[in-house]
Design a protein around this motif. Structure first.
Motif, PDB file in Angstrom:
ATOM      1  N   THR A  78       0.864  -1.178   0.000  1.00 44.07           N
ATOM      2  CA  THR A  78       0.000   0.000   0.000  1.00 44.07           C
ATOM      3  C   THR A  78       0.903   1.230   0.000  1.00 44.07           C
ATOM      4  N   TYR A 128      -6.745   1.613   2.006  1.00 44.44           N
ATOM      5  CA  TYR A 128      -7.312   0.645   1.067  1.00 44.44           C
ATOM      6  C   TYR A 128      -7.222   1.134  -0.369  1.00 44.44           C
ATOM      7  N   CYS A 177      -3.839   0.443  -2.108  1.00 47.81           N
ATOM      8  CA  CYS A 177      -3.256  -0.893  -2.056  1.00 47.81           C
ATOM      9  C   CYS A 177      -2.910  -1.383  -3.451  1.00 47.81           C
TER      10      CYS A 177
END
Lengths: 738, 991
Positions: free
Chosen positions: B275, B736, B739
């Motif tokens: 990430t 998120y 990522c």
């Protein structure tokens, strides 16, 4: 009757035997009082060009414990075709082949002139001789080059069918595979790890082929040894290859940093050589020839570490038991030597270096196997080159002067027992009725193995008279000794040489003068020297000296004529006259008495006393110590030479004077093995020490009264002179207190 | 009830479990029936679907994507609308709005389901109800993942798509209906970019939109497609310039070709991260369970058109480093006090600028020479190292290559030895060299061996080579120093002479036993003695059974599979290999191993040293001279020519708040920080995991500096520095969003493959599944807007994570099946451990290219299709490649002209499957396809042997294993099934 001197000489020439006593004291007690033991020097293969070998098997006494060989001393019943063994008195039938014998048709072995006889016998396959070179590559370029040339040259000297192998070593050990085309191949071992024979054979890939043969025909396997392995090849096949291989040999490539000795793996190299032969050619004539240029510095058998700052063990270190690696190294080489001896191979050591090379630790390798040990300053010296060449000398009948794998058996008549032997041999541990319990030298056996021998190899064999005083030997009785030497001749034939001698017994009380007259003082000196050296192996130096002194004093007491406590009355008979002097020089040096010749304008060359008084300015001296030939120009002679008188026609006689000792020296140099170190020096020269250390120091800085130009040269030493020694000896000999 | 899923499923409990499953599935179906998902119409597929045709460009400009926390709202909206319409129509077509009430079908008939369910406007989600009822793909946009259907009930074998992590799915009775679900993607408002899959079943409030007849099949097109993701990225970012000027920006995918410009951060060719935005706190990190890792390929090859690394020389004092943390001068150092001092970006220590390095600052506080100095303006560069950085403070010698050839009977007999020797004669001219040098400084040496070792002296002044046999293999040593390692140019004639002789020398050998550990030992000792680093090239073929250290026995035991002892099969059989590896690393000895096994050779043991020394393992099963030579020789050539750093030590430094904790790769670790590599080449990647120490500062971000100290091929000691800056955020959504699934898979693969050494396979598999579920559930909980628990919602950046994780689970390493040779598993395990992101991506999700409908005029490689049997067709021909193997699959009705063009034979029946190369034919078909094959092969570390597979012939079985979206013959779950499984896990977590 001829003189004893002639008798001794005759016997030596015919049988290669010299006894300390040529008339034997007839009882045990008397014999021990003779001080010098009853013993002999035996040269088993003494050259006998006049002795043609017979081509049949010897006839043996049928008594299993005896098995003496039929000899001229045996009584023969020509009619009954029986002979009586002169050792055990067993009556034996002649074998069928002797059916035609009679008083006029005697086989050679019964003729008196054949007291020494040689048989050629057919036993087993004939294996060619084997020469395995083990070459140190940690040498200076010049040394290595010289060594390479010597080795290349030697190939032409080897018997054409001989097998030859090459192992080189430095930090590692390389076993060279010969007969490789296109690529040279060698097996490499590290120098720090000792390997068993089995491991070595496995690693060399030698163990495998043997297995199926042995499984298939276990009985025939030993008779069909692998005739050649990859590492040992007939010299005629691979001499080109090997010459190239030797030519390409490089100095050990591993870098040696400042302050270090090169890593030299002599111990493992020898171990591999031994293991290689052990696996491939046990009990065949083989020479391992080790050429080394310095001390072993790593691995088993190392004598000194590689740090130059730690000097190699000195005499003092050894004295004080302070030589770190000595015991271990000695043990390593002893183990090797014993294995080698068991296999019937021999090890030569050619050590050339200015510093020590660890021969002390390695000596057993040559000693126990009958190998040569040669020490020199460099491989690039004629000392080494010629000595090495002489290893391959041929005898009078064109045969190599070397023999292998000899088994010497000694048989005695029953009044006599064998106490032991001292020489390049190992015991075969054969006990028997004629073996004495009292050991002198290598005892407890009647048989010894001599792995390598030449016509000069001489063993000292010591006997013990066991006849008791109360069991007198009949007048005219003779004691007999038989020496049976089975060996592999250089022609690879198996031969047996048998020498049978007999000597008269005499009662020491009534016939001491006979015994005395038959004393061989030279032989006795050598026999005592050998005993002394043998003792020195296990005893402290001073103890050995004391023992030697005591023996000498006792001998003088026994055989000297004197009035008690009157040293001036002391006299020794002629047959003993030189013995004390021998002992004096033996005490001073590891060797016996050197010979000194003087050359001058005053007369022909003459032997002179080995004494400092012999060193005169107008003399040229030639000293022969066996290992050294020293030519020493007296002060005046040297000055004349510097002035160049010899080049002036009017002083041609001076030129001849200078030349005479040189010629004589050359003669010695050319025949002696090992070739002696040749020193040419003059008054005040540094190498004059070789002479000065040997002469009797009759004039030293301590007895200043003798200082004078005309009376020889003083020696700077604290050693006593022969005169002092003799005076002292006399005093002790006549002393009633002793 | 859902919790029942937690029941482990050991095989003996199958029966019971199946019942549970049945039950579950029913409930899923019911859920689906109840919840139609009208909001699917609002789906935004911005992040994973191709832009609509009428879109003028990518839905977001790459440059802005990462500079802005969210994608442009407008773009999403427009996109959303359009796609929603499409979906809507699709749904209507397929199911109708009344699907809620429709009952699920009987077993074997997947109930079809539904559609999107409405969600708050800010959250565009794709709702995927579980259950077999799936709308037919009325509107089958290629790769449009918005399709909300998928259960796979109707597969031929009747296996339900139950979401089992268990590989043995095919054993399930066919009558069980599998759960279906909807993939759904959404854009969750301005902050969120992601796609979600949801099970809408538990969302009763949603209007039922779907109804209709139960579907026989789920449409796989409806679940997120890796191909689609790849193609989308290609079309949006491919061929462009990617400048690394911004901290925390997400680079294009590994599969996308673009030109990378170093503008202050290391190129993604060198470093990729799982990430690009780290969570600020460790709590957050724990919550998300997203691995924080970087995959570092320090010597990655860069294309010709990208700038090679500059070499910086700071003179005698050596590179400038922070006094405290020893970080090297880099763009993260902040100059202050008019340039007299600088603050370390890693530890904040204030250091004096050495006088020779002083420079004034400009008006924005930047050094005037900023752009003149690579160490100030670039992410990657090299320093010249001083003697302080050298072994024993001595400049290193140039490295050496030692060729060590097994000359036992087998290798002689197979002709391999001759092949190698002949090849070396030409190959040795191609040793790597520095650009400016005329010839290579690398020295070469030769060893042959069977039960003993043969060294060769090939010194140039020798008339003929010298062979030195070392039979003391118990304590091996190098018998020579001078003449062993030589310059090939100087010793050419001797070396060639030797290479000519070697095959002949051993022509009559009957030695079949070999040694192995002593071979490595010997090579290592030789390098040690020569005081240089180097590589061993060992050509070995059999289990080393000769009496020597490292002797191995055949300990392969299928009975150990799926037991706690299975891990021992991956551990070395004897300890000596471990210590050997340590010694090799300590001496800079890298071991490249070429294996030619006919049977089990215990790769877990043999490969260990290779693994730890940064070497490469090559394996050619049942080597046949005719068919396998090209592959082997290409590998050999490539390996020899590889640019390599020797005797390397890598150190990863980080800014405060986090640190590197775990390292995976072909490396050796003596302590916790120094990554030692005897050598590191362009293909080797080290995956580094980071953990929090402290809170991370959002402003300063998370900085990483990777420094590799190594010896170059010419013997120069250098430092290669890669710097990368990542963002930090207190918002999980940011994490998120940035990522990278490919990097995640790389990390998962390596950590799982490492874990199997110490844990049972089953546990490792469970961890993988549960972590996947955790990551997704956390997203679901924290980032997605509230929705029914039964909705499967996937973050956009992770939407293909499940399929990849499934591929990982199906990899032979994690599959304990007796049909898979243990060596093969150990081999794959070892290869993967050192792979970079691109290699793992391809390895786990092979490339499947249709070649029957090529545009012969274009140079382009055809777009890949998904790895599923359904994508094949009888009339088609396909190439499949995974980096290790390559197949040419030919359908039974492959057009004759294609066959003629490719093989120069008249018909399908005439094609020989023996060939491993396509014939060289002068036609466009052949040329085109050969160029495609070449393109696939290009830049791959291993040469792939081409296997020709005909449809419906036996070898097709082998090929099918690579169709990773399908159920595998070894029991791996299909993509759909796995998705269900993950969903269930998520549901449990959410409950």
């Amino acid at each position: 009757m001829a003189t004893y001197l002639e008798f001794i000489q005759q016997n030596e020439e015919r049988d290669g035997v010299r006894f300390s006593w040529n008339v034997w004291p007839s009882s045990r007690l008397e014999a021990t009082r003779m001080v010098v033991p009853l013993a002999c020097l035996l040269t088993p293969l003494r050259e006998r060009p006049d002795l043609p070998p017979v081509q049949y098997e010897p006839v043996l006494c049928s008594r299993p414990t005896c098995k003496a060989v039929l000899n001229p001393l045996c009584q023969v019943d020509y009619r009954a075709k029986l002979w009586a063994c002169n050792f055990c008195f067993q009556r034996n039938q002649f074998p069928p082949a002797y059916a035609g014998i009679s008083e006029v048709n005697q086989p050679a072995e019964l003729m008196p002139q054949f007291s020494t006889i040689e048989y050629i016998v057919q036993r087993g396959p004939q294996t060619p001789l084997i020469f395995l070179y083990v070459v140190d590559t940690c040498l200076e370029e010049e040394d290595l080059q010289a060594l390479k040339e010597s080795l290349q040259m030697s190939l032409s000297l080897l018997p054409a069918d001989a097998l030859v192998g090459l192992i080189t070593f430095g930090r590692m050990i390389q076993v060279h595979e010969l007969s490789c085309e296109g690529i040279s191949k060698s097996y490499v071992f590290r120098g720090t790890k000792d390997l068993t024979a089995k491991q070595i054979q496995d690693m060399l890939g030698l163990s495998r082929p043997a297995v199926p043969i042995q499984q298939g025909r276990p009985l025939q396997a030993p008779e069909q040894p692998v005739i050649s392995s990859r590492f040992l090849q007939p010299v005629h096949k691979i001499d080109m290859n090997l010459t190239d291989l030797l030519g390409e040999l490089q100095r050990d490539p591993w870098p040696v940093t400042q302050g270090k000795r090169p890593l030299r793996s002599t111990g493992v190299a020898l171990s591999i050589a031994v293991g290689l032969l052990e696996g491939t050619f046990p009990n065949t004539g083989a020479r391992i020839m080790l050429f080394t240029g310095g001390p072993p510095t790593q691995g088993p058998g190392m004598v000194v570490g590689d740090e130059l700052k730690t000097p190699i063990r000195s005499w003092h270190d050894i004295e004080k038991d302070n030589a770190r690696f000595m015991k271990k190294a000695t043990k390593h080489y002893e183990t090797l030597a014993n294995r080698t001896a068991t296999n019937g191979h021999c090890i030569d050591i050619y050590a050339c270096a200015l510093d020590q090379t660890g021969l002390l630790e390695m000596k057993c390798c040559a000693n126990l196997t009958g190998g040569h040990m040669v020490m020199g300053d460099s491989f690039n010296t004629s000392l080494f080159k010629q000595t090495f060449q002489r290893v391959f000398n041929k005898g009078l009948n064109g045969e190599f002067r070397m023999a292998f794998g000899a088994n010497l058996e000694v048989k005695t008549s029953r009044e006599l027992k064998i106490a032991g032997a001292i020489g390049p041999c190992v015991s075969l541990n054969v006990k028997g009725p004629c073996v004495s319990e009292n050991e002198l030298g290598i005892g407890g056996t009647s048989q010894w193995k001599i792995c390598g021998l030449d016509p000069c190899t001489t063993l000292a064999i010591y006997f013990e008279v066991v006849n008791q005083h109360n069991a007198p030997i009949p007048q005219g009785g003779r004691g007999a000794v038989q020496f049976v030497t089975q060996y592999q001749h250089s022609s690879t034939q198996k031969r047996i040489r048998v020498t049978t001698i007999a000597r008269n017994w005499a009662d020491a009380q009534s016939q001491l003068q006979h015994i005395e007259a038959a004393f061989d003082q030279e032989a006795a000196a050598v026999l005592m020297a050998r005993l002394g050296v043998y003792r020195a192996e296990s005893e402290e130096g001073p103890d050995v000296l004391r023992w030697l002194d005591r023996q000498l004093i006792r001998l003088c007491q026994k055989f000297g004529q004197y009035n008690k406590d009157d040293p001036n009355s002391f006299r020794l008979s002629e047959s003993f006259s030189l013995y004390p002097q021998f002992m004096f020089h033996l005490r001073r040096s590891p060797f016996l008495q050197p010979i000194l010749y003087a050359y001058s304008f005053h007369g022909p060359p003459e032997p002179v006393l080995l004494d400092s008084s012999s060193i005169l300015p107008d003399r040229i001296l030639l000293m022969d110590t066996f290992f050294q030939i020293v030519i020493y120009l007296g002060e005046t002679i040297a000055q004349w030479q510097k002035a160049g008188y010899q080049d002036m026609p009017e002083y041609e006689n001076f030129k001849h004077l200078l030349q005479a000792p040189l010629d004589d020296a050359q003669e010695i140099l050319q025949t002696r093995f090992p070739m002696p170190r040749y020193v040419h020096t003059e008054h005040g020269g540094s190498q004059a020490r070789f002479l000065l250390s040997k002469v009797n120091p009759s004039q030293t800085h301590n007895n200043l009264y003798a200082w004078g130009q005309e009376s020889g040269a003083p020696i700077l030493t604290d050693d006593v002179s022969l005169q002092v020694f003799m005076d002292h000896l006399k005093k002790l000999a006549v002393s009633s207190a002793a | 009830m859902l919790q029942l899923l937690h029941i482990p499923n050991p095989s003996q409990e199958w029966e019971a479990f199946l019942q549970v499953l049945d039950h579950l599935i029913l409930h899923f179906i019911m859920g689906i029936m109840e919840t139609l998902t009208p909001h699917m119409q609002h789906l935004s597929l911005v992040f994973q679907s191709p832009p609509p045709p009428n879109n003028t460009g990518p839905s977001y400009p790459p440059s802005s994507l990462h500079s802005q926390p969210a994608s442009p709202h407008t773009a999403s909206t427009s996109c959303t609308t359009q796609l929603a319409n499409q979906l809507n129509s699709m749904q209507i077509n397929s199911y109708g709005p009344s699907a809620i009430q429709s009952s699920h079908t009987s077993s074997g008939h997947p109930a079809s389901f539904q559609g999107p369910q409405p969600l708050p406007l800010t959250q565009h989600q794709m709702a995927l109800p579980p259950g077999p009822q799936i709308p037919p793909p009325a509107n089958n946009f290629s790769g449009l993942c918005a399709q909300s259907s998928l259960p796979n009930m109707a597969r031929q074998d009747g296996i339900p798509g139950s979401g089992l992590p268990n590989p043995n799915l095919q054993q399930l009775p066919g009558q069980t209906p599998g759960p279906g679900y909807h993939p759904q993607q959404g854009n969750y408002g301005p902050q969120m970019a992601g796609s979600q899959l949801s099970y809408p079943g538990a969302f009763p409030g949603g209007p039922a939109q779907l109804s209709g007849p139960p579907q026989k099949r789920l449409d796989p097109d409806s679940i997120p497609s890796p191909i689609q993701v790849i193609e989308n990225d290609k079309s949006s970012r491919g061929g462009q310039i990617y400048a690394t000027n911004t901290r925390g920006q997400v680079p294009p995918l590994v599969t996308t070709d673009c030109l990378i410009q170093d503008q202050g951060h290391a190129s993604p060719r060198y470093i990729r991260c799982t990430t690009y935005c780290f969570p600020s706190t460790s709590d957050m990190a724990k919550q998300a369970r997203i691995p924080l890792a970087a995959v570092i390929q320090p010597f990655a090859t860069v294309p010709q058109n990208e700038t090679p690394l500059y070499v910086v020389n700071h003179g005698e004092a050596g590179p400038i480093r922070c006094n405290r943390c020893k970080a090297y001068m880099c763009p993260f150092m902040q100059f202050i006090e008019g340039g007299r001092r600088y603050q370390c970006g890693f530890c904040n220590c204030i250091n004096d600028v050495p006088p020779f390095f002083f420079q004034h600052l400009d008006h924005i506080g930047r050094r005037v020479d900023h752009y003149e100095r690579p160490e100030l303006s670039l992410g990657s560069y090299e320093y010249v190292a001083t003697l302080d950085y050298c072994r024993n403070n001595k400049p290193p010698n140039p490295p050496a290559y030692i060729f060590m050839i097994d000359v036992s009977y087998r290798n002689i007999n197979s002709g391999l030895v001759k092949l190698i020797c002949d090849e070396l004669k030409t190959l040795l001219d191609k040793l790597p060299r520095e650009e400016q040098e005329e010839s290579s400084a690398i020295r070469v040496g030769f060893v042959t061996y069977n039960k003993v070792l043969h060294f060769f002296n090939v010194k140039s002044n020798l008339a003929q080579p010298q062979m030195m046999v070392v039979s003391d293999v118990g304590e091996v040593f190098v018998p020579l120093l001078d003449g062993f390692l030589v310059n090939f140019q100087e010793s050419r004639s001797v070396v060639n002479n030797l290479l000519d002789q070697i095959p002949e020398m051993f022509a009559d050998t009957n030695e079949s036993e070999t040694i192995f550990a002593p071979v490595i030992q010997a090579g290592m000792e030789a390098l040690k003695a020569a005081e240089c680093a180097g590589k061993l090239f060992i050509f070995h073929s059999s289990l080393p059974t000769a009496e020597a250290p490292g002797k191995l026995r055949n300990r392969d035991d299928k009975k150990l599979l799926n037991t706690d002892k299975e891990k021992t099969l991956f551990q070395p059989q004897v300890n000596s290999y471990e210590s050997l590896a340590r010694d090799c690393v300590a001496n800079g000895c890298c071991v490249n191993l070429f294996l030619f096994p006919n049977q089990y050779v215990d790769i877990a043991s043999l490969g260990l040293v290779t693994m730890h020394t940064g070497g490469t393992l090559y394996k050619y099963n049942n080597f046949q001279l005719n068919s396998d030579s090209p592959q082997f020789l290409t590998d050999l050539r490539r390996d020899i020519e590889k640019k390599t750093g020797f005797d390397a030590i890598m150190r990863v430094r980080t800014s405060t708040g986090f640190r590197a904790t775990d390292f995976f790769g072909a490396i050796y670790m003596n302590n916790t920080t120094d990554v030692e590599m005897a050598a590191v080449d362009c293909d080797k990647a080290v995956t580094v995991e980071f953990k929090h120490d402290d809170k991370l500062n959002e402003d300063s971000g998370a900085l990483i500096q990777c420094a590799v100290l190594y010896t170059s091929i010419s013997g120069q000691r250098r430092l290669r520095i890669h710097n990368i800056g990542l963002n930090c955020s207190t918002q999980l959504a940011d994490v998120y969003k940035t990522c990278e699934t490919d990097a995640l898979i790389n990390f998962f693969a390596k950590s799982a493959f490492k874990a199997i050494l110490s844990q049972p396979l089953k546990a490792v598999r469970e961890i993988l599944v549960s972590q996947t579920a955790h990551m997704l559930a956390c997203y679901r909980k924290n980032c997605a807007s509230p929705s029914a628990v039964s909705q499967l919602i996937l973050p956009d950046a992770m939407k293909v994570l499940p399929v990849y994780v499934n591929c990982l689970l199906k990899s032979s390493v994690l599959t304990g099946r007796p049909e898979i040779p243990t060596d093969e598993r150990a081999y794959h395990r070892q290869l993967v451990m050192s792979m970079g992101v691109a290699d793992t991506q391809l390895f786990f999700y092979p490339q499947l290219l249709p070649i029957h409908n090529l545009d012969l005029k274009s140079d382009a490689v055809p777009a890949a299709v998904r790895c599923s049997e359904e994508r094949l067709s009888e009339g088609g021909a396909f190439i499949l490649a995974n980096g290790l193997s390559m197949f040419l699959w030919l359908g039974v009705s492959t057009p004759p002209e294609l066959i003629q063009g490719l093989f120069n034979v008249p018909s399908f029946a005439h094609i020989s499957t023996e060939a491993t190369l396509l014939p060289d034919l002068a036609n466009t078909y052949s040329k085109k396809i050969k160029s495609i094959v070449e393109h696939i092969q290009n830049q791959k570390p291993y040469t792939m042997k081409l296997m020709i597979v005909k449809q419906r012939e036996q070898p097709e079985m082998l090929f099918r294993q690579f169709l990773v979206e399908d159920k595998s013959i070894h029991g791996g779950a299909s993509y759909v099934d796995f998705l269900c499984c993950v969903h269930k896990e998520i549901c449990q977590l959410l409950n």
